[in-house]
Design a protein around this motif. Sequence first.
Motif, PDB file in Angstrom:
ATOM      1  N   ILE A   6      -0.644  -6.205 -54.923  1.00  0.00           N
ATOM      2  CA  ILE A   6       0.618  -5.598 -54.475  1.00  0.00           C
ATOM      3  C   ILE A   6       0.698  -5.672 -52.960  1.00  0.00           C
ATOM      4  O   ILE A   6      -0.181  -5.138 -52.256  1.00  0.00           O
ATOM      5  N   THR A   7       1.736  -6.317 -52.443  1.00  0.00           N
ATOM      6  CA  THR A   7       1.923  -6.287 -50.985  1.00  0.00           C
ATOM      7  C   THR A   7       2.756  -5.060 -50.630  1.00  0.00           C
ATOM      8  O   THR A   7       3.626  -4.638 -51.393  1.00  0.00           O
ATOM      9  N   GLY A   8       2.456  -4.505 -49.451  1.00  0.00           N
ATOM     10  CA  GLY A   8       3.182  -3.300 -49.027  1.00  0.00           C
ATOM     11  C   GLY A   8       2.830  -2.108 -49.887  1.00  0.00           C
ATOM     12  O   GLY A   8       3.692  -1.300 -50.243  1.00  0.00           O
ATOM     13  N   ALA A   9       1.524  -1.977 -50.184  1.00  0.00           N
ATOM     14  CA  ALA A   9       1.091  -0.883 -51.075  1.00  0.00           C
ATOM     15  C   ALA A   9       0.821   0.416 -50.311  1.00  0.00           C
ATOM     16  O   ALA A   9       0.504   1.426 -50.925  1.00  0.00           O
ATOM     17  N   SER A  10       0.942   0.406 -48.994  1.00  0.00           N
ATOM     18  CA  SER A  10       0.550   1.589 -48.225  1.00  0.00           C
ATOM     19  C   SER A  10       1.606   2.685 -48.254  1.00  0.00           C
ATOM     20  O   SER A  10       1.322   3.818 -47.876  1.00  0.00           O
ATOM     21  N   SER A  11       2.841   2.356 -48.651  1.00  0.00           N
ATOM     22  CA  SER A  11       3.869   3.407 -48.682  1.00  0.00           C
ATOM     23  C   SER A  11       4.972   3.025 -49.666  1.00  0.00           C
ATOM     24  O   SER A  11       4.994   1.912 -50.199  1.00  0.00           O
ATOM     25  N   ASN A  85       6.309  -7.129 -52.635  1.00  0.00           N
ATOM     26  CA  ASN A  85       7.079  -5.929 -52.323  1.00  0.00           C
ATOM     27  C   ASN A  85       7.223  -5.679 -50.824  1.00  0.00           C
ATOM     28  O   ASN A  85       8.249  -5.156 -50.387  1.00  0.00           O
ATOM     29  N   ALA A  86       6.222  -6.059 -50.014  1.00  0.00           N
ATOM     30  CA  ALA A  86       6.285  -5.754 -48.576  1.00  0.00           C
ATOM     31  C   ALA A  86       7.588  -6.284 -48.005  1.00  0.00           C
ATOM     32  O   ALA A  86       8.006  -7.404 -48.307  1.00  0.00           O
ATOM     33  N   GLY A  87       8.229  -5.477 -47.201  1.00  0.00           N
ATOM     34  CA  GLY A  87       9.491  -5.913 -46.622  1.00  0.00           C
ATOM     35  C   GLY A  87       9.942  -4.902 -45.590  1.00  0.00           C
ATOM     36  O   GLY A  87       9.364  -3.820 -45.454  1.00  0.00           O
ATOM     37  N   ALA A  88      10.970  -5.267 -44.861  1.00  0.00           N
ATOM     38  CA  ALA A  88      11.493  -4.381 -43.822  1.00  0.00           C
ATOM     39  C   ALA A  88      12.976  -4.632 -43.657  1.00  0.00           C
ATOM     40  O   ALA A  88      13.512  -5.620 -44.172  1.00  0.00           O
ATOM     41  N   GLY A  89      13.627  -3.717 -42.938  1.00  0.00           N
ATOM     42  CA  GLY A  89      15.030  -3.895 -42.586  1.00  0.00           C
ATOM     43  C   GLY A  89      15.138  -4.197 -41.106  1.00  0.00           C
ATOM     44  O   GLY A  89      14.127  -4.212 -40.372  1.00  0.00           O
ATOM     45  N   LEU A  90      16.344  -4.449 -40.668  1.00  0.00           N
ATOM     46  CA  LEU A  90      16.571  -4.720 -39.240  1.00  0.00           C
ATOM     47  C   LEU A  90      17.962  -4.199 -38.917  1.00  0.00           C
ATOM     48  O   LEU A  90      18.949  -4.679 -39.488  1.00  0.00           O
ATOM     49  N   ALA A  91      17.993  -3.206 -38.016  1.00  0.00           N
ATOM     50  CA  ALA A  91      19.289  -2.606 -37.693  1.00  0.00           C
ATOM     51  C   ALA A  91      20.132  -3.575 -36.863  1.00  0.00           C
ATOM     52  O   ALA A  91      19.602  -4.414 -36.140  1.00  0.00           O
ATOM     53  N   GLY A  92      21.443  -3.451 -37.001  1.00  0.00           N
ATOM     54  CA  GLY A  92      22.357  -4.214 -36.147  1.00  0.00           C
ATOM     55  C   GLY A  92      22.763  -5.545 -36.745  1.00  0.00           C
ATOM     56  O   GLY A  92      22.186  -6.017 -37.721  1.00  0.00           O
ATOM     57  N   GLY A  93      23.755  -6.143 -36.128  1.00  0.00           N
ATOM     58  CA  GLY A  93      24.295  -7.408 -36.622  1.00  0.00           C
ATOM     59  C   GLY A  93      23.565  -8.599 -36.052  1.00  0.00           C
ATOM     60  O   GLY A  93      22.603  -8.468 -35.298  1.00  0.00           O
ATOM     61  N   LEU A  94      24.069  -9.767 -36.406  1.00  0.00           N
ATOM     62  CA  LEU A  94      23.433 -11.016 -35.968  1.00  0.00           C
ATOM     63  C   LEU A  94      23.793 -11.359 -34.521  1.00  0.00           C
ATOM     64  O   LEU A  94      22.989 -11.955 -33.786  1.00  0.00           O
ATOM     65  N   ALA A  95      24.988 -10.961 -34.120  1.00  0.00           N
ATOM     66  CA  ALA A  95      25.504 -11.404 -32.813  1.00  0.00           C
ATOM     67  C   ALA A  95      24.576 -11.032 -31.658  1.00  0.00           C
ATOM     68  O   ALA A  95      24.409 -11.808 -30.712  1.00  0.00           O
ATOM     69  N   HIS A  96      23.989  -9.843 -31.714  1.00  0.00           N
ATOM     70  CA  HIS A  96      23.161  -9.406 -30.592  1.00  0.00           C
ATOM     71  C   HIS A  96      21.692  -9.231 -30.987  1.00  0.00           C
ATOM     72  O   HIS A  96      20.945  -8.515 -30.321  1.00  0.00           O
ATOM     73  N   ALA A  97      21.305  -9.899 -32.062  1.00  0.00           N
ATOM     74  CA  ALA A  97      19.924  -9.709 -32.554  1.00  0.00           C
ATOM     75  C   ALA A  97      18.921 -10.440 -31.678  1.00  0.00           C
ATOM     76  O   ALA A  97      19.216 -11.496 -31.118  1.00  0.00           O
ATOM     77  N   ASP A  98      17.735  -9.855 -31.594  1.00  0.00           N
ATOM     78  CA  ASP A  98      16.621 -10.474 -30.868  1.00  0.00           C
ATOM     79  C   ASP A  98      16.064 -11.607 -31.748  1.00  0.00           C
ATOM     80  O   ASP A  98      15.691 -11.361 -32.909  1.00  0.00           O
ATOM     81  N   PRO A  99      16.005 -12.831 -31.241  1.00  0.00           N
ATOM     82  CA  PRO A  99      15.535 -13.948 -32.071  1.00  0.00           C
ATOM     83  C   PRO A  99      14.161 -13.714 -32.681  1.00  0.00           C
ATOM     84  O   PRO A  99      13.911 -14.090 -33.830  1.00  0.00           O
ATOM     85  N   GLN A 100      13.274 -13.048 -31.931  1.00  0.00           N
ATOM     86  CA  GLN A 100      11.925 -12.788 -32.474  1.00  0.00           C
ATOM     87  C   GLN A 100      11.983 -11.823 -33.652  1.00  0.00           C
ATOM     88  O   GLN A 100      11.248 -11.975 -34.634  1.00  0.00           O
ATOM     89  N   ALA A 101      12.874 -10.830 -33.531  1.00  0.00           N
ATOM     90  CA  ALA A 101      13.011  -9.867 -34.639  1.00  0.00           C
ATOM     91  C   ALA A 101      13.586 -10.568 -35.866  1.00  0.00           C
ATOM     92  O   ALA A 101      13.194 -10.284 -37.004  1.00  0.00           O
TER      93      ALA A 101
END
Length: 257
Positions: A6-11, A85-101
């Motif tokens: 299971i990935t992301g099993a810590s929470s 299962n491991a995954g994350a979200g990212l706040a905000g739209g594409l227009a001003h997103a940080d390329p690394q994020a």
Amino acid sequence: MTTALITGASSGIGNVYARRLAARGYDLVLVARATDRLNSLADDLRETHGVKIEVITADLTDANQMQTVGQRLRAEPPIDLLINNAGAGLAGGLAHADPQALEHLLRLNSLVPTLLTAAVLPGMIERGHGSIINVASVLALLPEYSPGIYAATKSYVLTMTQSLHAEVGARGVYVQAVLPAATRTEIYDRMGGDISKVPDVMEVDDLVDAALIGFDRRELVTIPPVPHHGDWEAFEQARMVLAHGFSNAQPAERYRK
Ligand code: NAP
């Protein structure tokens, strides 16, 4: 014995999958970055259920650390169930997103499940059985509700699952896409959000218990909050009606001059 990784099993959702599968007698390989949380979960599950637990600390966005997980997926004892299962979200739209994020999110949510699936599949096919659960999101089907690329990463996971089912379903490998809607986990805090502002939040235990009922029924796509499974079937039928139109060597009449 049956072993699940299971990935992301810590929470959150991964943590509940670990608890439920240990209660069913699965041996487990738990993967995430937070070693302390994984070890404490592992101690608890060994003591409560007497199952074997391996812990792999890995940042899955790091290619070298991914290799460790890939090696375990190809090693013995075999992994009979992979939960991406491991995954994350990212706040905000594409227009001003940080390329690394953006790159980080694409890696974690889309590339990582792809590579881990590719690592585990040959063994499953050779053994003639195995299961893969991919945690997507209802936003895969409702991208307008989510700015930026999160929904697209989850739509990728759903599409990959459907392709995979067509490829290996008849060779003993069962795949399931789980599409949670809003579920009470740390994901909102981690992305700087506020879960108290989100309506209709499902408790994480309820989400995983429902997803496991879908798993036991061998559903390809499980959407726990949707009241009628027929709604999903109607959606699929509409897709197939549209697909009938793909088999045309000529453009449709309305696109001809
Ligand atoms: P969560 O509580 O934040 O759990 C995320 C898990 O992923 C944690 O165990 C975290 O562990 C792990 N993780 C994050 N980044 C990682 C990295 N770089 N390397 C390895 N592990 C990493 O959130 P959750 O809601 O349970 O999320 C699980 C899945 O459900 C995600 O794929 C999410 O997109 C999906 N989902 C959630 C919701 C919801 O409303 N909660 C809705 C739809 C879909 P460490 O921090 O220890 O690494």
